[in-house]
Scaffold this active site. Structure first.
Site, PDB file in Angstrom:
ATOM      1  N   ARG A  12       0.833  -1.203   0.000  1.00  0.00           N
ATOM      2  CA  ARG A  12       0.000   0.000   0.000  1.00  0.00           C
ATOM      3  C   ARG A  12       0.870   1.256   0.000  1.00  0.00           C
ATOM      4  NH1 ARG A  12      -2.793  -3.947  -0.393  1.00  0.00           N
ATOM      5  NH2 ARG A  12      -4.933  -4.228   0.376  1.00  0.00           N
ATOM      6  N   ASP A  60      16.353   6.581  25.860  1.00  0.00           N
ATOM      7  CA  ASP A  60      15.600   7.257  26.909  1.00  0.00           C
ATOM      8  C   ASP A  60      16.051   6.695  28.253  1.00  0.00           C
ATOM      9  OD1 ASP A  60      13.401   8.153  28.715  1.00  0.00           O
ATOM     10  OD2 ASP A  60      12.471   8.789  26.839  1.00  0.00           O
ATOM     11  N   ARG A  71      -1.350   9.318  26.728  1.00  0.00           N
ATOM     12  CA  ARG A  71      -0.827   9.792  25.445  1.00  0.00           C
ATOM     13  C   ARG A  71       0.223   8.870  24.841  1.00  0.00           C
ATOM     14  NH1 ARG A  71       1.567  12.069  29.642  1.00  0.00           N
ATOM     15  NH2 ARG A  71       3.804  12.525  29.650  1.00  0.00           N
ATOM     16  N   LYS A  84      11.475   2.709  29.412  1.00  0.00           N
ATOM     17  CA  LYS A  84      10.742   3.029  28.188  1.00  0.00           C
ATOM     18  C   LYS A  84      11.455   2.525  26.939  1.00  0.00           C
ATOM     19  CE  LYS A  84       8.171   7.083  29.799  1.00  0.00           C
ATOM     20  NZ  LYS A  84       7.937   8.539  29.639  1.00  0.00           N
ATOM     21  N   THR A 132      18.994  18.977  26.321  1.00  0.00           N
ATOM     22  CA  THR A 132      19.155  17.805  25.457  1.00  0.00           C
ATOM     23  C   THR A 132      18.987  18.182  23.997  1.00  0.00           C
ATOM     24  OG1 THR A 132      18.387  16.298  27.197  1.00  0.00           O
ATOM     25  CG2 THR A 132      18.268  15.500  24.932  1.00  0.00           C
ATOM     26  N   CYS A 171      20.439  26.151  12.011  1.00  0.00           N
ATOM     27  CA  CYS A 171      20.404  24.998  12.899  1.00  0.00           C
ATOM     28  C   CYS A 171      19.405  25.284  14.023  1.00  0.00           C
ATOM     29  CB  CYS A 171      21.798  24.689  13.458  1.00  0.00           C
ATOM     30  SG  CYS A 171      22.370  25.827  14.757  1.00  0.00           S
ATOM     31  N   CYS A 174      20.015  28.385  16.061  1.00  0.00           N
ATOM     32  CA  CYS A 174      19.617  29.637  15.410  1.00  0.00           C
ATOM     33  C   CYS A 174      18.172  29.985  15.781  1.00  0.00           C
ATOM     34  CB  CYS A 174      19.724  29.513  13.893  1.00  0.00           C
ATOM     35  SG  CYS A 174      21.395  29.307  13.249  1.00  0.00           S
ATOM     36  N   CYS A 187       5.262  18.378  29.806  1.00  0.00           N
ATOM     37  CA  CYS A 187       3.858  18.000  29.999  1.00  0.00           C
ATOM     38  C   CYS A 187       3.483  18.001  31.469  1.00  0.00           C
ATOM     39  CB  CYS A 187       3.617  16.619  29.395  1.00  0.00           C
ATOM     40  SG  CYS A 187       3.939  16.521  27.618  1.00  0.00           S
ATOM     41  N   CYS A 244      25.604  32.568  15.454  1.00  0.00           N
ATOM     42  CA  CYS A 244      25.253  31.320  16.136  1.00  0.00           C
ATOM     43  C   CYS A 244      26.499  30.649  16.709  1.00  0.00           C
ATOM     44  CB  CYS A 244      24.541  30.372  15.179  1.00  0.00           C
ATOM     45  SG  CYS A 244      24.102  28.786  15.920  1.00  0.00           S
TER      46      CYS A 244
END
Length: 254
Positions: A12, A60, A71, A84, A132, A171, A174, A187, A244
């Site tokens: 597909r 992670d 979520r 995770k 990070t 980048c 910037c 969150c 930068c």
């Protein structure tokens, strides 16, 4: 050359003229590094595995908590307390056993990011903090590895594609020349609509697949902002910052 099994599985997708057999082979040969296995990364990893991306590295240092499950739909209640990256790798294997997947259960230092990015064809930034993200940007700029960066908070989200082989392109630094924000960007601090996270993850996945199969069609350094409450989308061209500290210097400093 695709095998009969591969052709049947991805037919597909292969039917799309922009993909075809050649594009599917590019996906099968690709190695993608996913940083962050939360709301964005968990969805991105499964979508890329479903599409047939041949090698995935999932990074992670967090564990699955019950507050994630509204979520982060890749995880189950049985995964609570599990790493995770490890739990997500198992989900990838169950979805597509032909995908070569490796999990990294630790916070990635700049040195680790440099090493992992150098071995990848493309990096997907699904992390949830500016330090990070800035280190990911440094690593990708240094190794000239393409980057798809995404973020989601509340009802809104954004994503952008960077190609560090283009010396005239901007980048991430910037766009955001800082490592901390005065606004709540997690969150746990600002709240988030679960469906919105998965919307941004899907857009990231499509950007990744296009970057692998047809990178010449993408607008490098174009910020896409999605507003979930109004279902609107806006695009902004990021300007390269001549001052930068990352993309206008040859040496990366910690």
């Amino acid at each position: 050359m695709l095998t009969d099994k591969e052709f049947l599985r991805y037919q597909r997708q292969i039917m799309l003229p922009e993909i075809g057999e050649q594009g599917q082979q590019l996906l099968l040969n690709a190695k993608v590094l996913v940083i962050g296995c939360g709301g964005l990364g968990s969805a991105v990893a499964l979508q890329l595995a479903g599409a047939g991306v041949g090698k995935l590295v999932l990074c992670d240092d967090d564990i699955v908590e019950i507050s994630n499950l509204h979520r982060q739909l890749s995880y189950r209640e049985s995964d609570l307390g599990a790493a995770k990256a490890v739990a997500l790798a198992e989900q990838v294997r169950q979805l597509n056993s032909s995908v070569n997947v490796r999990s990294v259960h630790r916070r990635m230092s700049l040195d680790s990011l440099l090493l992992e990015a150098s071995m990848a064809d493309l990096v997907v930034d699904c992390s949830d903090n500016f330090p990070t993200r800035q280190d990911i940007n440094k690593a990708c700029f240094s190794t000239k590895t393409a980057l798809v960066s995404g973020a989601a908070i509340g009802w809104d989200g954004q994503l952008v594609y960077f190609d560090y082989k283009d010396s005239q392109a901007p980048c991430y630094h910037c766009l955001y020349p800082f490592t901390e924000s005065s606004k709540a960007t997690k969150c746990s601090e600002a709240g988030v609509m679960g469906a919105n996270v998965n919307m941004i993850a899907s857009l990231q996945s499509m950007l990744v697949m296009r970057a692998i199969t047809e990178p010449e069609t993408l607008n490098v350094g174009e910020l896409i902002v999605f507003q979930g409450r109004t279902f609107t989308q806006h695009k902004f061209e990021i300007t390269k910052d001549d001052s930068c500290a990352v993309c206008n210097k040859e040496v990366i400093h910690d």
